[in-house]
Write a protein that holds these residues in place. Structure first.
Motif, PDB file in Angstrom:
ATOM      1  N   VAL A  15       0.750  -1.152  -0.062  1.00  0.00           N
ATOM      2  CA  VAL A  15      -0.173  -0.017   0.150  1.00  0.00           C
ATOM      3  C   VAL A  15       0.961   1.084   0.108  1.00  0.00           C
ATOM      4  CG1 VAL A  15      -1.949   1.476   1.320  1.00  0.00           C
ATOM      5  CG2 VAL A  15      -1.864  -1.168   0.991  1.00  0.00           C
ATOM      6  N   PHE A  16       0.614   2.234  -0.967  1.00  0.00           N
ATOM      7  CA  PHE A  16       1.534   3.403  -0.889  1.00  0.00           C
ATOM      8  C   PHE A  16       0.677   4.724  -0.556  1.00  0.00           C
ATOM      9  CE2 PHE A  16       3.162  -0.073  -3.602  1.00  0.00           C
ATOM     10  CZ  PHE A  16       4.283   0.381  -3.612  1.00  0.00           C
ATOM     11  N   LEU A  17       1.342   5.422   0.292  1.00  0.00           N
ATOM     12  CA  LEU A  17       0.861   6.762   0.594  1.00  0.00           C
ATOM     13  C   LEU A  17       1.624   7.806  -0.092  1.00  0.00           C
ATOM     14  CD1 LEU A  17      -0.232   5.849   4.268  1.00  0.00           C
ATOM     15  CD2 LEU A  17      -1.478   5.439   2.313  1.00  0.00           C
ATOM     16  N   HIS A  18       1.069   8.981  -0.618  1.00  0.00           N
ATOM     17  CA  HIS A  18       1.558  10.098  -1.386  1.00  0.00           C
ATOM     18  C   HIS A  18       2.074  11.054  -0.073  1.00  0.00           C
ATOM     19  CE1 HIS A  18      -1.777  12.549  -0.710  1.00  0.00           C
ATOM     20  NE2 HIS A  18      -2.590  11.720  -1.020  1.00  0.00           N
ATOM     21  N   GLY A  19       2.636  11.962  -0.598  1.00  0.00           N
ATOM     22  CA  GLY A  19       3.225  13.184   0.400  1.00  0.00           C
ATOM     23  C   GLY A  19       2.316  14.292   0.202  1.00  0.00           C
ATOM     24  N   PHE A  20       2.952  15.328   0.533  1.00  0.00           N
ATOM     25  CA  PHE A  20       2.177  16.570   0.958  1.00  0.00           C
ATOM     26  C   PHE A  20       1.958  17.362  -0.329  1.00  0.00           C
ATOM     27  CE2 PHE A  20       2.662  21.483   1.432  1.00  0.00           C
ATOM     28  CZ  PHE A  20       1.730  21.786   1.920  1.00  0.00           C
ATOM     29  N   CYS A  21       0.820  17.823  -0.960  1.00  0.00           N
ATOM     30  CA  CYS A  21       0.412  18.490  -2.185  1.00  0.00           C
ATOM     31  C   CYS A  21       0.682  17.418  -3.245  1.00  0.00           C
ATOM     32  CB  CYS A  21       1.255  19.549  -2.377  1.00  0.00           C
ATOM     33  SG  CYS A  21       0.580  20.922  -1.353  1.00  0.00           S
ATOM     34  N   GLU A  22       0.582  16.092  -3.134  1.00  0.00           N
ATOM     35  CA  GLU A  22       0.585  14.991  -4.087  1.00  0.00           C
ATOM     36  C   GLU A  22      -0.924  14.328  -4.203  1.00  0.00           C
ATOM     37  OE1 GLU A  22       5.352  14.464  -2.692  1.00  0.00           O
ATOM     38  OE2 GLU A  22       3.939  12.504  -2.955  1.00  0.00           O
ATOM     39  N   SER A  23      -0.883  13.278  -4.839  1.00  0.00           N
ATOM     40  CA  SER A  23      -1.834  12.402  -5.004  1.00  0.00           C
ATOM     41  C   SER A  23      -1.396  10.857  -5.055  1.00  0.00           C
ATOM     42  CB  SER A  23      -2.989  12.687  -5.959  1.00  0.00           C
ATOM     43  OG  SER A  23      -2.602  12.429  -7.376  1.00  0.00           O
ATOM     44  N   LYS A  24      -2.509   9.890  -5.605  1.00  0.00           N
ATOM     45  CA  LYS A  24      -1.884   8.621  -5.781  1.00  0.00           C
ATOM     46  C   LYS A  24      -1.211   8.675  -6.969  1.00  0.00           C
ATOM     47  CE  LYS A  24      -6.761   7.893  -7.668  1.00  0.00           C
ATOM     48  NZ  LYS A  24      -7.000   9.265  -7.487  1.00  0.00           N
ATOM     49  N   GLN A  25      -1.522   9.446  -7.827  1.00  0.00           N
ATOM     50  CA  GLN A  25      -0.836   9.469  -9.327  1.00  0.00           C
ATOM     51  C   GLN A  25       0.698   9.542  -9.288  1.00  0.00           C
ATOM     52  OE1 GLN A  25      -2.473   8.790 -11.899  1.00  0.00           O
ATOM     53  NE2 GLN A  25      -4.554   9.083 -10.655  1.00  0.00           N
ATOM     54  N   VAL A  26       1.468  10.215  -8.077  1.00  0.00           N
ATOM     55  CA  VAL A  26       2.598  10.163  -8.222  1.00  0.00           C
ATOM     56  C   VAL A  26       3.423   8.553  -8.051  1.00  0.00           C
ATOM     57  CG1 VAL A  26       2.976  12.395  -6.751  1.00  0.00           C
ATOM     58  CG2 VAL A  26       2.979  10.231  -5.565  1.00  0.00           C
ATOM     59  N   TRP A  27       2.194   7.649  -7.637  1.00  0.00           N
ATOM     60  CA  TRP A  27       2.938   6.297  -7.801  1.00  0.00           C
ATOM     61  C   TRP A  27       2.564   5.529  -8.897  1.00  0.00           C
ATOM     62  CZ3 TRP A  27       6.390   5.653  -4.175  1.00  0.00           C
ATOM     63  CH2 TRP A  27       6.345   5.943  -2.928  1.00  0.00           C
ATOM     64  N   ALA A  28       1.633   6.077  -9.788  1.00  0.00           N
ATOM     65  CA  ALA A  28       1.116   5.453 -10.963  1.00  0.00           C
ATOM     66  C   ALA A  28       1.948   4.545 -11.893  1.00  0.00           C
ATOM     67  CB  ALA A  28       0.149   6.329 -11.674  1.00  0.00           C
ATOM     68  N   GLU A  29       3.036   5.004 -12.319  1.00  0.00           N
ATOM     69  CA  GLU A  29       3.981   4.444 -13.158  1.00  0.00           C
ATOM     70  C   GLU A  29       4.915   3.695 -12.278  1.00  0.00           C
ATOM     71  OE1 GLU A  29       4.148   4.194 -16.393  1.00  0.00           O
ATOM     72  OE2 GLU A  29       1.906   5.505 -16.040  1.00  0.00           O
TER      73      GLU A  29
END
Length: 257
Positions: A15-29
């Protein structure tokens, strides 16, 4: 409501949690190659991305409760939790409350230490700036310094993606999260009590988690793996995608066999 998660692959769960001012999309690729081996879930934290449910108060504990709810809805009973930056703070709050749900924890450019007095002051100044000048004027200069200088030209597209995500973030989510990060407690005791393996991924050029802070905590768990990587700032999933993903994959393989 739009989907607050990306969920693909099968097998044991990461399970991946993004950082501040980010979203799940930073993990997509980043997570796609892991899906041949594992079920990968990337969540939007409350107030970010597509997670638009009303947030009565921003706190790491409140966000951890929201993660727990999302995981219950997805049928996840145990997982390795990977938290980037603020997502790492949320992961530690989750670990404190729901340790039995963890097979492992990865702090990805993150820290169990509280903010220094100087950093607390800077968070308060940022809240003031956002309230006076708005989200766009805050985000545009905020994103680029997260990347090590030598990587910025090569990663223009990723920097633009981060700016887009940031500019779409509601003002109250930004100010609420800044206050929550500023006020979060010291959670080094959570690392000391961890009954599961912990992986630390640090960028040697990360201004947000400097080397002395990294070294002050990575020895605390009974079982820890530590990866220091040079010429990387705060965004290893973009700056050194292959190396950070391979490190995480090996960590998961060690746990899951």
């Amino acid at each position: 409501m739009a989907n607050t998660y990306l969920d693909a692959g099968s097998g044991e769960t990461l399970v991946f949690l993004h950082g501040f001012c980010e979203s799940k999309q930073v993990w997509a690729e980043f997570i796609k190659p892991l899906q041949a081996q594992f079920r990968t879930i990337a969540l939007d934290l409350p107030g970010f991305g597509d997670n638009t449910e009303h947030v009565s108060s921003y706190s790491m504990e409140g966000m951890a409760d929201n993660v727990r709810r999302q995981l219950e809805e997805l049928g996840v009973r145990k997982c390795i939790l990977v938290g980037h930056s603020m997502g790492g703070y949320v992961s530690l709050a989750f670990a404190e409350k729901y340790s039995t749900m963890l097979n492992g924890l990865c702090l990805f450019h993150s820290s169990a230490l509280p903010d220094t007095e100087e950093k607390k002051e800077n968070r308060s100044k940022s809240i003031d700036f956002v309230e006076r000048h708005g989200v766009v004027n805050f985000i545009n200069p905020f994103v680029e310094p997260l990347f090590y200088q030598e990587n910025r030209d090569r990663l223009r597209q990723e920097i633009e993606l981060m700016k887009e995500i940031g500019r779409a973030t509601p003002q109250e989510s930004i100010t609420g999260a800044l206050a929550a990060m500023r006020d979060r407690p010291d959670r080094t005791a959570v690392l000391g009590a961890a009954k599961y393996p912990v992986l630390f991924i640090f960028g040697k050029e990360d201004g947000a988690v400097p080397m002395d802070k990294a070294l002050a905590q990575c020895h605390l768990p009974d079982n820890s793996m530590v990866y220091f990587i040079s010429k990387v700032g705060h965004m290893g999933m973009f700056e050194r995608t292959y190396e950070t993903r391979k490190t995480l994959q090996k960590f998961a393989e060690t746990i899951y066999g």
